[in-house]
Design an enzyme around this catalytic site. Structure first.
Site, PDB file in Angstrom:
ATOM      1  CG  ASP A 210      -9.247   2.306  -0.944  1.00 42.87           C
ATOM      2  OD1 ASP A 210      -8.743   1.208  -1.243  1.00 42.87           O
ATOM      3  OD2 ASP A 210      -8.710   3.114  -0.171  1.00 42.87           O
TER       4      ASP A 210
ATOM      5  CG  ASP B 233      -2.251   0.624   1.038  1.00 43.69           C
ATOM      6  OD1 ASP B 233      -2.367   1.463   0.130  1.00 43.69           O
ATOM      7  OD2 ASP B 233      -3.180   0.308   1.803  1.00 43.69           O
TER       8      ASP B 233
HETATM    9  C1  DGJ Z   1      -5.935   1.682   1.664  1.00 43.97           C
HETATM   10  C2  DGJ Z   1      -6.240   0.476   0.812  1.00 43.97           C
HETATM   11  O1  DGJ Z   1      -6.584   0.850  -0.462  1.00 43.97           O
HETATM   12  C3  DGJ Z   1      -7.291  -0.357   1.496  1.00 43.97           C
HETATM   13  O2  DGJ Z   1      -7.684  -1.422   0.672  1.00 43.97           O
HETATM   14  C4  DGJ Z   1      -6.721  -0.846   2.785  1.00 43.97           C
HETATM   15  O3  DGJ Z   1      -5.644  -1.718   2.536  1.00 43.97           O
HETATM   16  C5  DGJ Z   1      -6.277   0.322   3.640  1.00 43.97           C
HETATM   17  N1  DGJ Z   1      -5.431   1.227   2.931  1.00 43.97           N
HETATM   18  C6  DGJ Z   1      -5.577  -0.145   4.880  1.00 43.97           C
HETATM   19  O4  DGJ Z   1      -5.099   0.878   5.629  1.00 43.97           O
END
Ligand code: DGJ
Length: 695
Positions: free
Chosen positions: A499, A442
């Site tokens: 997301d 991430d």
């Molecule tokens: C952002 C990501 O896109 C989510 O899927 C998740 O992993 C969160 N961060 C976790 O903090």
């Protein structure tokens, strides 16, 4: 005057370079294939344009690196200063061209300034994508303000450009901008490719649609932020430049290089370029630890539990996920340090013994017992001020202390070797101590300032980890789609597109992203019944089929599913698994939908023997009867058996005697492409899925 010419060909395009009197070459042709026997000299001669009053006495060449000192009336391809900041104006002379069948390397030099410039052109005869890059070397250190990959002419018979905007939970939003005198500039100065700045451009010919007409398309493979200059010169000519975001080489250097600019020309609509890119990313850019391994169905626990990790809960979730068909369980954020929310612990990459008193072993064994593999989340380049690692190494953070934080976090300075070593050791220890086959990597904030060296540091860490753990796959996630580009994809195998698990949003984003990305690397999850990022409720059928368009996964708490919902999801997942051997290698053809409410695509097997159509109602239609959906990419002479895969989704709106409702139909390819198929009436948020087989 002497002119030399060179050409590169694939089955669907030809590019011709010509150099006159040992000056920098120009791209004098880039378009539909020219006959093999074509004499290139007349092509080069015919390229010269007239001039008239009010102009200079000659047209300054629009070369592969337009030069500032040649009265070029637009942006130069190279802007340099010496180490003291004085502007340099190189006069590059052609030294040599290395020419092979699928590759040209143009070497130029300015002996007075001690500069060497090389431009590389490669063409992939199978994927039909050009790869272009440029490199500069200097005897003395120079400040690089701008270095463009080899510059291509912009087509004249084109009225507009398409590039991508976007935002968190709203990635891949195409923008169409008319060509006009001056510059269209896209520049990501956020230090990453970014939600807002996918580094791509499409220039459609006049009247081009997804399935018809000409298009020229570009994708710059760099994760540190790109700069695109699409310029119409005062004389009407057009040029397209791509490179790293300007002035991101922060120190004087003796060598600099662009990333590869991928480019493709199509006579088959936007789809021609899209399919070339899809194939190239999947088969050339991404390197798969085990190419024969089918893409596993994912389960990701983020939207089920967030930071609330409890081993027994996770085991119960894993049981349900496996029963639905999941094959890989991904443990998301919250397993390390004292990470109970997003204010602390990034950088403290050791297992939280409050949440996992016996380590990760018991959960992993449980997951393996369910025949799933195990993946884990990291956000390696980030650190919270509230972390033991930051307290021990406050100097590891990039940027000033009073900077604006993002998600309460700072960025680690990846240009420092000890930072990369630390991360290599910490991540390596987790991978060594546990049977883990997947990292979700991430990156949840933009950088305090852009720095190309930071991006090289990230690439270096990824390369070292991959060399040490070659069987581990990596997903590029950056709050969803904040870091999607061919640079990161040469080191990862999946992208987290967004997301947003809202199925309507996803349907739209997936459709747009297919202009550049193949299905096999595009993650898509069935989210919770009420989407956490939009508050909307979508039926499980729609959620499941949208996820089944790409690399499928689940991300809700499966314990929320009713028995009926679980049955639907199990059925759609089984369909996905039964077909993934070919759908994950299929070409995605976007369909020219006559109905503005319907977003549709056909996934076509490489041999053309079968296809699946996904037609999703993103809203209610303007007219009462569905407009016929035209297919594409079929053999007009062949017959195809077409059947509705999900007749069980027919609802109260569909009351007529529609042929598809009675079973499979045998129809000629020409009919399907010219007339199209009549689909059943449907509520918004319905996906029709049709399978077709060539008879
Ligand atoms: C952002 C990501 O896109 C989510 O899927 C998740 O992993 C969160 N961060 C976790 O903090």
């Amino acid at each position: 005057m002497t002119t030399d010419c060179w050409r590169l060909d694939s089955f669907a395009q030809t590019l011709v370079l010509a150099a006159t009197d040992a000056r920098l070459p120009e791209v004098v042709y880039w378009g539909a294939p020219l006959p093999r026997a074509t004499d290139l000299a007349p092509i080069a001669r015919a390229h010269a344009m007239d001039r008239t009053g009010g102009m200079l006495d000659a047209n300054a060449p629009l070369s592969i690196c337009p030069e500032a000192d040649r009265s070029f009336p637009g942006q130069p391809g190279l802007s340099l200063r010496d180490a003291d900041g004085r502007v340099l104006r190189p006069r590059l002379r052609l030294v040599e061209v290395e020419a092979a069948r699928d590759r040209l390397v143009v070497h130029c030099a300015d002996a007075d300034l001690g500069l060497r410039y090389a431009a590389r052109f490669e063409i992939d005869p199978d994927t039909h994508v050009l790869g272009l890059s440029a490199e500069i070397e200097s005897d003395a250190p120079v400040i690089i303000d701008w270095l463009a990959a080899p510059v291509l002419p912009g087509p004249q018979l084109s009225d507009e450009m398409i590039d991508m905007a976007g935002r968190w939970i709203g990635e891949f939003r195409p923008q169409r901008t008319p060509w006009s005198s001056g510059i269209r500039l896209r520049e990501s100065r956020t230090g990453r490719s970014g939600h807002e700045h996918f580094p791509g451009l499409i220039v459609p010919g006049r009247g081009t649609t997804d399935t018809r007409g000409e298009a020229w398309a570009f994708h710059y493979g760099w994760s540190g932020g790109h700069r695109m200059v699409a310029e119409e010169l005062p004389d009407g000519r057009r040029q397209i430049q791509f490179g790293h975001a300007s002035a991101t080489e922060l120190a004087p250097v003796t060598r600099a290089a662009t990333a590869q600019l991928l480019a493709s020309y199509s006579r088959a609509g936007l789809n021609g370029c899209a399919i070339a890119f899809q194939r190239h990313i999947r088969d050339r850019v991404v390197t798969w630890p085990d190419p024969d391994r089918p893409r596993p169905v994912h389960y990701n626990c983020w939207e089920a539990i967030y930071f609330d990790h409890d081993v027994e809960d996770l085991k119960a979730i894993a049981d349900r996920a496996a029963a639905l068909g999941a094959e890989r369980f991904v443990l998301d954020d919250g397993w390390f340090g004292r990470r109970d929310d997003d204010t602390s612990s990034l950088g403290d990459w050791w297992i939280d013994d409050r949440k996992y008193p016996d380590g990760l072993g018991p959960l992993i064994e449980h997951v393996h017992g369910l025949n799933m593999t195990f993946g884990i989340w990291f956000e390696p380049e980030m650190i919270n001020a509230d972390s033991d690692t930051h307290r021990a190494h406050p100097d590891w953070a990039m940027g000033p202390r009073d900077q604006i934080e993002g998600r309460q976090q700072l960025v680690l300075d990846m240009t420092r070797e000890e930072v990369r070593d630390y991360l290599f050791d910490r991540i390596g220890a987790v991978l060594r101590d546990h049977p883990i086959d997947y990292i979700k990597w991430d990156h949840n904030r933009l950088l305090p300032y852009p720095d190309a060296e930071q991006t090289r540091g990230i690439y270096d860490l990824l390369d070292r980890l991959r060399a040490a753990h070659p069987m581990v796959e990596i997903e590029s996630c950056a709050s969803g789609g904040g870091r999607i580009d061919a640079g990161i994809l040469s080191r990862t195998q999946r992208v987290w597109l967004s997301d947003s698990n809202d199925a309507v949003e996803r349907l739209r984003m997936q459709h747009e992203a297919a202009l550049f990305l193949p299905a096999a690397i595009t993650g898509s999850h069935v989210g919770p019944r009420r989407a956490h990022t939009s508050g909307r409720v979508h039926d499980i059928r729609f959620r499941a089929w949208v996820a089944a368009q790409r690399h499928m996964g689940f991300e809700m708490d499966p314990r929320e599913l009713t028995e009926e919902e679980a049955q639907v999801l199990t059925r759609v997942t089984a369909w996905w698994k039964n077909n993934r051997d070919w759908t994950m290698r299929a070409d995605i053809h976007r369909l020219d939908s006559a109905d503005g409410a319907v977003i549709a695509e056909a996934q076509m097997a490489p041999d053309g023997g079968r296809f699946v159509v996904f037609a999703g109602y993103a809203e209610s239609a303007a007219q009462i009867l569905p407009r016929p959906l035209r297919l594409t990419g079929l053999d007009p002479e062949a017959s195809y058996r077409v059947a509705l895969v999900n007749p069980e989704d027919l609802g109260v709106l569909s009351r007529g005697p529609l042929a598809l409702k009675d079973g499979a139909l045998d129809l000629p390819g020409g009919y399907l492409m010219s007339h199209g198929l009549h689909l059943p009436s449907a509520f918004p948020d319905t996906m029709w899925v049709l399978e077709g087989t060539r008879l």
